[in-house]
Design an enzyme around this catalytic site. Structure first.
Site, mmCIF file in Angstrom:
data_model
loop_
_atom_site.group_PDB
_atom_site.id
_atom_site.type_symbol
_atom_site.label_atom_id
_atom_site.label_comp_id
_atom_site.label_asym_id
_atom_site.label_seq_id
_atom_site.Cartn_x
_atom_site.Cartn_y
_atom_site.Cartn_z
ATOM 1 N N HIS A 189 0.812 -1.218 0.000
ATOM 2 C CA HIS A 189 0.000 0.000 0.000
ATOM 3 C C HIS A 189 0.846 1.269 0.000
ATOM 4 C CE1 HIS A 189 -3.083 -2.980 0.618
ATOM 5 N NE2 HIS A 189 -3.791 -2.148 -0.102
ATOM 6 N N GLU A 431 -10.349 -11.766 -5.992
ATOM 7 C CA GLU A 431 -8.930 -11.709 -5.609
ATOM 8 C C GLU A 431 -8.495 -12.969 -4.873
ATOM 9 O OE1 GLU A 431 -8.349 -8.088 -3.384
ATOM 10 O OE2 GLU A 431 -10.165 -8.347 -2.228
ATOM 11 N N ASP A 455 -3.834 -9.002 -4.922
ATOM 12 C CA ASP A 455 -4.057 -10.130 -4.016
ATOM 13 C C ASP A 455 -4.178 -11.441 -4.771
ATOM 14 O OD1 ASP A 455 -3.973 -9.180 -1.350
ATOM 15 O OD2 ASP A 455 -5.801 -8.056 -1.747
ATOM 16 N N CYS A 502 -8.744 -3.958 -11.259
ATOM 17 C CA CYS A 502 -8.402 -2.749 -10.506
ATOM 18 C C CYS A 502 -7.110 -2.906 -9.709
ATOM 19 C CB CYS A 502 -9.560 -2.319 -9.615
ATOM 20 S SG CYS A 502 -9.973 -3.529 -8.352
HETATM 21 C C1 PEP Z 1 -5.980 -5.873 -5.203
HETATM 22 O O1 PEP Z 1 -5.831 -6.724 -4.338
HETATM 23 O O2 PEP Z 1 -5.557 -5.989 -6.373
HETATM 24 C C2 PEP Z 1 -6.665 -4.611 -4.879
HETATM 25 C C3 PEP Z 1 -6.999 -3.763 -5.818
HETATM 26 O O3 PEP Z 1 -6.907 -4.343 -3.589
HETATM 27 P P1 PEP Z 1 -5.806 -3.871 -2.526
HETATM 28 O O4 PEP Z 1 -4.542 -3.586 -3.279
HETATM 29 O O5 PEP Z 1 -6.351 -2.657 -1.851
HETATM 30 O O6 PEP Z 1 -5.712 -5.049 -1.635
HETATM 31 MG MG MG Z 2 -6.952 -6.619 -2.502
#
Ligand code: PEP
Ligand code: MG
Length: 574
Positions: A189, A431, A455, A502
């Site tokens: 993140h 995911e 994920d 995404c």
């Molecule tokens: C993902 O897992 O690709 C996603 C978009 O969610 P995050 O990165 O917030 O876990």
């Molecule tokens: Mg995710």
């Protein structure tokens, strides 16, 4: 010296380094000589005043940034000046007599434990406030300067062991020119926030903390994915020239922002934006975006001291829905867990947090929190084209359970005659591999889906996305990832329902032609990746992307696929 890592953008920045080391300390029960007690009370008093002043300055900065998280400043100042705790600390210093650090720690910890054990959630939350104030007070007592990423006095490159989402949320965007961390990966993140803020970051550069001192010059070379320490003047000149060329190329890329994402043979790819904070207010950019493909709502819960109320959430969601008008805004419900921890929620420690109570699992455990969020989301749906998406779905069971709560709240709103979108779409993130593999069986139950490749890849490859040691196993070009995506694309195409991607892969200029070639027509990415994605799309032909996909899906390894993608990129460069 060169330190390898992985970079979030192909930029080069040169600057002075500032090490970010969050303050920690071990306090021993130490007694004073009797005659020094009065002097020690004076030191405690001065530390208190310094802490109070720091908070006032922080409050002013946050106010200038129009941050929504300013409440804690006054609350922390109140704790500092709490007359009962203040008196107890003074009595301990004088009575022991004890050093002030021990007195402060004893008194604060006693209240913190009392609060943490309270059944009332609001009182429990005060425990983490006490911890924060205690650490600030101790740091001021030891005379250690504040290291806070929200206010930096001059331009610099931050070097850190690791940054957490709460550290990166209020970064001083003006002065932080780059970030280099020892740990972390491209889908952590920290990387996502760095991309959102358009700050070049190099992650996993092991050894950086030992290799530099505050004030050293460092070069963050995003193109070579390395940090260069101790470069001589000639080398610096070479990097400056390279940086200039990159800037010229970026100027061309920026021109694409306002173009429609149409391939050269006229196939439209919808490009949506991922937003990580309700502070998105770029109404001028909305005409060039096809909506919000991922609104990471959990960022409303981080970097603060208590849960956001229904009203606060409603205002935040309504604002974004209103800005995008008829365009879709996909609100992802709270996705806490894994590397996103919320201290005030005091969640139990888990040995494998990425395999534990994350995302929807947590919301189904804490229905009170989930209901508040869903009520806010449903109310906001009356003001735009809001959709609800659940993260970390493993089986249809959790989807049914979550959908039932949505239905309950709709009934509640009907009874209270509160407006909401009666046709609101409810979908899932794909995911977790188990749900990807049964997509054809559950497609009738859901309205849409978005693939979280960050994920999905972590779970397919069994490699923690945060653990630098397994970075070579976390292969987002692994043939398995693209096979799953191809199969999902064909299930969704047949059903006519929307499938988007995404995860970070969606904004990767190398991967975009392959994703389009396997049939993905909606991509959602950080706003800073949009122009580059459009440049790729406008300069490729769908027929060629399909041929690329066919060839790539025949390959056995990630590096063979990457090679093909690079060749395609070279051939189609503008
Ligand atoms: C993902 O897992 O690709 C996603 C978009 O969610 P995050 O990165 O917030 O876990
Ligand atoms: Mg995710």
């Amino acid at each position: 010296m060169k330190l390898k890592g992985v970079s979030t953008s192909p930029q080069i920045v040169i600057g002075e380094v500032m090490q970010y080391v969050p303050f920690t300390c071990e306090v021993e029960p130490r007694q004073l000589e009797d005659h020094k007690a009065a002097e020690e009370v004076g030191l405690y008093q001065r530390a208190k005043e310094a802490a109070f002043l720091e908070l006032s300055v922080l409050g002013e900065i946050l106010e200038k940034k129009e941050s929504s998280n300013t409440d804690f400043v006054a609350a922390h100042q109140e704790i500092l000046n709490d007359p009962v705790m203040d008196q107890e600390i003074r009595q301990m210093i004088e009575g022991g007599p004890y050093y002030a650090d021990f007195a402060v720690t004893s008194v604060f910890d006693r209240y913190r434990e009392l609060f943490a054990a309270n059944k009332n959630a609001l009182i429990q939350e005060r425990a983490s406030d006490l911890q924060d104030v205690k650490m600030r007070l101790l740091r001021c007592y030891y005379g250690e300067p504040e290291k806070n990423l929200s206010k930096i006095s001059k331009p610099c490159i931050i070097a850190a062991e690791e940054l957490f989402p709460s550290d990166t949320l209020c970064l001083d965007e003006e002065n932080i020119k780059g970030i280099i961390t020892e740990k972390g990966s491209l889908t952590s993140h920290t990387a996502i926030i760095a991309r959102t803020l358009d700050i070049p970051a190099l992650l996993g550069a092991e050894g950086i903390m030992g290799a530099v001192q505050d004030g050293d010059r460092v070069i963050l070379d995003g193109t070579a994915q390395e940090a260069v320490v101790g470069a001589d003047a000639k080398a610096v000149d070479r990097y400056l020239e390279k940086a200039g060329n990159i800037e010229k190329d970026m100027e061309i890329t920026r021109l694409y922002y306002k173009k429609e994402p149409l391939t050269a043979d006229d196939v439209k790819i919808d490009l949506r934006v991922n937003i990580a904070s309700p502070e998105f207010d770029r109404t001028d950019k909305v005409p060039y975006l096809d909506g919000v493909g991922l609104f990471r709502s959990e960022f409303l819960y981080l970097s603060r001291k208590n849960l956001p109320s229904e009203e606060e959430q409603f205002l935040a969601y309504r604002k974004i829905a209103g800005i995008f008008k008829e365009k879709p805004v996909v609100l992802r419900t709270l996705d806490i867990g894994g590397d996103k921890q919320v201290p005030y929620m005091e969640l139990p420690k888990e040995d494998n947090p990425f395999l534990g109570i994350r995302g929807l699992r947590l919301c189904l455990n804490r229905e009170d929190i989930f209901r508040t969020q869903l009520r806010a989301a449903l109310r906001a749906s009356a003001y735009g084209n809001l959709m609800i998406m659940f993260p970390m779905v493993t089986s249809i069971n959790e989807f049914y359970a979550a959908k039932k709560i949505v239905k309950d709240i709709e009934k509640e709103l009907d009874e209270q005659e509160i407006a909401y979108d009666h046709n609101i779409k409810v979908g899932i993130m794909i995911e977790v591999p188990s749900v990807a593999l049964i997509a054809d069986q559950i497609i009738d139950e859901i309205d849409f889906a978005s693939v979280g490749t960050n994920d999905l890849c972590q779970y397919l490859c069994a490699a923690d996305r945060m653990n630098h040691a397994v970075k070579d196993y976390y292969q987002d070009y692994h043939p398995a990832v693209f096979r799953v995506l191809r199969d999902l694309a064909s299930v969704f195409e047949a059903s006519g329902k929307c499938l988007s991607i995404c995860g970070e892969l969606a904004g990767d200029p190398l991967a975009i032609p392959l994703l389009a070639g396997i049939g993905i027509r909606t991509l959602s990415m950080n706003e800073t990746s949009i122009a580059r994605a459009k440049r790729v799309i406008c300069n490729m032909r769908m027929e060629e992307a399909k041929a690329l996909a066919e060839e790539a899906l025949d390959r056995k390894s990630n590096w063979e696929i990457e090679k093909l993608l690079r060749e395609f990129q070279e051939k189609n460069r503008e």
